[in-house]
Design a protein around this motif. Structure first.
Motif: not given
Ligand code: FEO
Length: 164
Positions: A98-99, A102-103, A105, A121, A124
């Motif tokens: 998940s981390k 996000n990075e 994105v 997306q 995510v």
């Protein structure tokens, strides 16, 4: 067309998703060998699912005129102490993924690549589910406290879970 920065970051995610697939495969093999038929079926299913996560990004890179790379994948651990340890490791691993998503994105936003932000997306949202499934399986295992007969029921029921 992808910028080199986005292309490289996406290729790193391909590598991570391939590692995730192999990690679940190694866990499935351990569970299979230890006689946890339900847990191994569930983990084999996760292996297949991680491969779809990997190939989706892989093909996206080439669709956007980049070059998707098949990297050498680090060997995941082969041995585990218990089913509990497997799902503890699963939760830690999914939080890491998940981390990383996000990075990724964040990199795409910096590069003004909103097409890729949009593509990501799905990942995510998928990570919210993956973390939540791992957490709820772990909660159930913590309630069993090693009770063998309840463990049998857990193993039978987990085979019908298809939501990681
Ligand atoms: Fe593809 Fe479980 O993250």
């Amino acid at each position: 067309m992808l910028s080199k920065t986005v292309e490289q970051a996406l290729n790193q995610q391909v590598e991570l998703e391939a590692y995730s697939a192999n990690l679940y495969l190694a866990m499935a093999s351990w569970a299979d060998k230890e006689g946890f038929a339900g847990a191994s079926e569930f983990l084999y299913e996760q292996y297949a699912e991680e491969n779809t996560h990997m190939i989706k990004i892989f093909q996206y890179i080439n669709d956007r005129e980049g070059h998707a790379i098949v990297a050498a994948i680090e060997q995941p651990p082969a041995d585990y102490k218990s089913i509990q340890e497997i799902f503890e490791k699963t939760l830690v691993h999914e939080k890491l993924i998940s981390k990383k998503i996000n990075e990724l994105v964040g990199v795409c936003m910096k590069e003004n690549d909103f097409t890729t932000v949009n593509f990501l997306q799905w990942y995510v949202n998928e990570q919210i589910e993956e973390e939540s499934t791992a957490r709820s399986i772990l909660d159930k295992l913590n309630l069993l406290e090693g009770d063998a007969s309840k463990m049998y029921l857990f193993d039978r029921d987990i085979a019908s879970l298809r939501i990681l």
